[in-house]
Design an enzyme around this catalytic site. Structure first.
Site, PDB file in Angstrom:
ATOM      1  N   LYS A   6     -92.852 -15.230  75.795  1.00 47.45           N
ATOM      2  CA  LYS A   6     -91.577 -15.916  75.734  1.00 47.45           C
ATOM      3  C   LYS A   6     -91.749 -17.330  75.226  1.00 47.45           C
ATOM      4  O   LYS A   6     -92.666 -18.033  75.635  1.00 47.45           O
ATOM      5  CB  LYS A   6     -90.947 -15.959  77.126  1.00 47.45           C
ATOM      6  CG  LYS A   6     -89.567 -16.460  77.033  1.00 47.45           C
ATOM      7  CD  LYS A   6     -88.794 -16.593  78.253  1.00 47.45           C
ATOM      8  CE  LYS A   6     -87.677 -17.527  77.801  1.00 47.45           C
ATOM      9  NZ  LYS A   6     -86.658 -17.754  78.735  1.00 47.45           N
ATOM     10  N   ALA A   9     -87.197 -23.077  76.341  1.00 45.79           N
ATOM     11  CA  ALA A   9     -86.876 -24.456  76.003  1.00 45.79           C
ATOM     12  C   ALA A   9     -88.007 -25.393  76.437  1.00 45.79           C
ATOM     13  O   ALA A   9     -88.281 -26.398  75.780  1.00 45.79           O
ATOM     14  CB  ALA A   9     -85.575 -24.859  76.681  1.00 45.79           C
ATOM     15  N   GLU A  10     -88.666 -25.034  77.536  1.00 45.32           N
ATOM     16  CA  GLU A  10     -89.664 -25.928  78.120  1.00 45.32           C
ATOM     17  C   GLU A  10     -91.097 -25.464  77.880  1.00 45.32           C
ATOM     18  O   GLU A  10     -92.008 -26.271  77.864  1.00 45.32           O
ATOM     19  CB  GLU A  10     -89.463 -25.990  79.643  1.00 45.32           C
ATOM     20  CG  GLU A  10     -88.209 -26.700  80.087  1.00 45.32           C
ATOM     21  CD  GLU A  10     -88.428 -28.200  80.265  1.00 45.32           C
ATOM     22  OE1 GLU A  10     -89.565 -28.600  80.539  1.00 45.32           O
ATOM     23  OE2 GLU A  10     -87.450 -28.945  80.111  1.00 45.32           O
ATOM     24  N   ALA A  11     -91.260 -24.159  77.782  1.00 46.22           N
ATOM     25  CA  ALA A  11     -92.621 -23.636  77.813  1.00 46.22           C
ATOM     26  C   ALA A  11     -92.815 -22.437  76.896  1.00 46.22           C
ATOM     27  O   ALA A  11     -91.865 -21.737  76.557  1.00 46.22           O
ATOM     28  CB  ALA A  11     -92.978 -23.239  79.243  1.00 46.22           C
ATOM     29  N   ASP A 111     -85.054 -22.946  91.222  1.00 46.65           N
ATOM     30  CA  ASP A 111     -84.386 -22.211  90.133  1.00 46.65           C
ATOM     31  C   ASP A 111     -84.416 -20.720  90.463  1.00 46.65           C
ATOM     32  O   ASP A 111     -84.950 -19.906  89.708  1.00 46.65           O
ATOM     33  CB  ASP A 111     -85.098 -22.498  88.807  1.00 46.65           C
ATOM     34  CG  ASP A 111     -84.341 -21.960  87.592  1.00 46.65           C
ATOM     35  OD1 ASP A 111     -83.117 -21.689  87.703  1.00 46.65           O
ATOM     36  OD2 ASP A 111     -84.965 -21.795  86.526  1.00 46.65           O
TER      37      ASP A 111
HETATM   38  N1  ATP Z   1     -97.059 -14.460  85.959  1.00 49.25           N
HETATM   39  C1  ATP Z   1     -96.194 -13.731  85.248  1.00 49.25           C
HETATM   40  N2  ATP Z   1     -96.285 -12.391  85.249  1.00 49.25           N
HETATM   41  C2  ATP Z   1     -95.416 -11.639  84.528  1.00 49.25           C
HETATM   42  N3  ATP Z   1     -94.430 -12.138  83.763  1.00 49.25           N
HETATM   43  C3  ATP Z   1     -94.280 -13.469  83.720  1.00 49.25           C
HETATM   44  C4  ATP Z   1     -95.159 -14.336  84.452  1.00 49.25           C
HETATM   45  N4  ATP Z   1     -94.780 -15.607  84.214  1.00 49.25           N
HETATM   46  C5  ATP Z   1     -93.730 -15.532  83.384  1.00 49.25           C
HETATM   47  N5  ATP Z   1     -93.408 -14.264  83.072  1.00 49.25           N
HETATM   48  C6  ATP Z   1     -92.316 -13.807  82.169  1.00 49.25           C
HETATM   49  O1  ATP Z   1     -91.952 -14.862  81.299  1.00 49.25           O
HETATM   50  C7  ATP Z   1     -90.603 -15.300  81.526  1.00 49.25           C
HETATM   51  C8  ATP Z   1     -90.489 -16.815  81.448  1.00 49.25           C
HETATM   52  O2  ATP Z   1     -91.361 -17.428  82.380  1.00 49.25           O
HETATM   53  P1  ATP Z   1     -90.897 -18.695  83.243  1.00 49.25           P
HETATM   54  O3  ATP Z   1     -89.655 -18.337  83.940  1.00 49.25           O
HETATM   55  O4  ATP Z   1     -92.052 -19.141  84.043  1.00 49.25           O
HETATM   56  O5  ATP Z   1     -90.658 -19.771  82.109  1.00 49.25           O
HETATM   57  P2  ATP Z   1     -89.357 -20.576  81.644  1.00 49.25           P
HETATM   58  O6  ATP Z   1     -89.711 -21.309  80.408  1.00 49.25           O
HETATM   59  O7  ATP Z   1     -88.860 -21.376  82.754  1.00 49.25           O
HETATM   60  O8  ATP Z   1     -88.344 -19.487  81.269  1.00 49.25           O
HETATM   61  P3  ATP Z   1     -86.784 -19.529  81.632  1.00 49.25           P
HETATM   62  O9  ATP Z   1     -86.223 -20.675  80.875  1.00 49.25           O
HETATM   63  O10 ATP Z   1     -86.325 -18.169  81.194  1.00 49.25           O
HETATM   64  O11 ATP Z   1     -86.692 -19.701  83.138  1.00 49.25           O
HETATM   65  C9  ATP Z   1     -90.243 -14.754  82.895  1.00 49.25           C
HETATM   66  O12 ATP Z   1     -88.850 -14.525  83.027  1.00 49.25           O
HETATM   67  C10 ATP Z   1     -91.070 -13.462  82.953  1.00 49.25           C
HETATM   68  O13 ATP Z   1     -90.404 -12.420  82.286  1.00 49.25           O
HETATM   69 MG    MG Z   2     -87.783 -18.791  84.232  1.00 53.49          MG
END
Ligand code: ATP
Ligand code: MG
Length: 197
Positions: A6, A9-11, A111
């Site tokens: 993925k 926006a942040e990561a 969140d």
């Molecule tokens: N440890 C993990 N194991 C399996 N899937 C993961 C893991 N970490 C992240 N993901 C997948 O990647 C997606 C995004 O991760 P995360 O929520 O940590 O980042 P984010 O940038 O905050 O994304 P969002 O903006 O959607 O919240 C999660 O919704 C999940 O589908």
């Molecule tokens: Mg997330």
């Protein structure tokens, strides 16, 4: 290079050999020095919350490495499904219990949407603690629950009332401070409705 999970926006999240690398990306609208301080802070904050949750036996991915220089966390890949698609009454009960355990250990998720909860072998795992904090604030716990209720309402309009009732009932059974938190949740929801008008 691993497979991109993925790009948010942040990561940026990549998966390689069952390891997820979550790397906070540069925000060009921020002053470079501030940007790097913020990314470093959020990286260590998220890692330390994951570690604290793990110590408290809350289901979270294990942190394998924190690389502050590259604003990255390496963690265990939870091979499951997001709860948003598959939540049912049994998972709702499980979820309420797991949130109670997290809150009773002074961890606020920050969140708590259904895209930050993964189900693996019938167990719920929390991810994405980037907005979380260590706190015993009744208000913050109530807000976690409100965010979750809204997310469930958005995903499952028809079943939401029943699912939310089960989650909160299970939370109540398992959390020591449940009465205070659930009373506050009612206040938070009243305030929300007042604002909408
Ligand atoms: N440890 C993990 N194991 C399996 N899937 C993961 C893991 N970490 C992240 N993901 C997948 O990647 C997606 C995004 O991760 P995360 O929520 O940590 O980042 P984010 O940038 O905050 O994304 P969002 O903006 O959607 O919240 C999660 O919704 C999940 O589908
Ligand atoms: Mg997330």
């Amino acid at each position: 290079m691993g497979k991109e999970l993925k790009l948010g926006a942040e990561a940026r999240l990549t998966l390689k050999d069952n390891v997820v690398v979550k790397e906070r990306i540069k925000k060009s609208y921020r002053l470079a020095q501030i940007d790097s301080v913020l990314r470093k802070e959020r990286t260590s904050k998220e890692a330390s919350l994951l570690q604290k949750a793990a110590r408290a036996q809350v289901n979270v991915p294990r942190v394998l490495k924190v690389d502050k220089e590259n604003f990255a966390i390496e963690m265990e890949f939870i091979s499951g499904e997001l709860i948003d698609k598959i939540i049912d009454e049994k998972l709702a009960r499980e979820l309420g219990r797991e949130i109670a355990l997290m809150h009773d250990n002074g961890i606020i998720h920050g969140d708590l949407t259904t895209s930050n909860i993964i189900v693996k072998s019938g167990q719920v795992f929390f991810i994405d603690f980037g907005l979380g904090e260590i706190s015993d604030s009744v208000e913050k716990k109530a807000v976690d629950l409100r965010v979750l209720k809204e997310a469930i309402r958005a995903n499952h309009p028809a079943a939401a009332d029943k699912l939310n009732e089960i989650i909160l009932d299970s939370y109540k059974r398992h959390s020591k401070k449940a009465t205070e938190v659930l009373t506050r949740l009612e206040d938070v929801e009243k305030r929300g409705r007042y604002k909408e008008r």
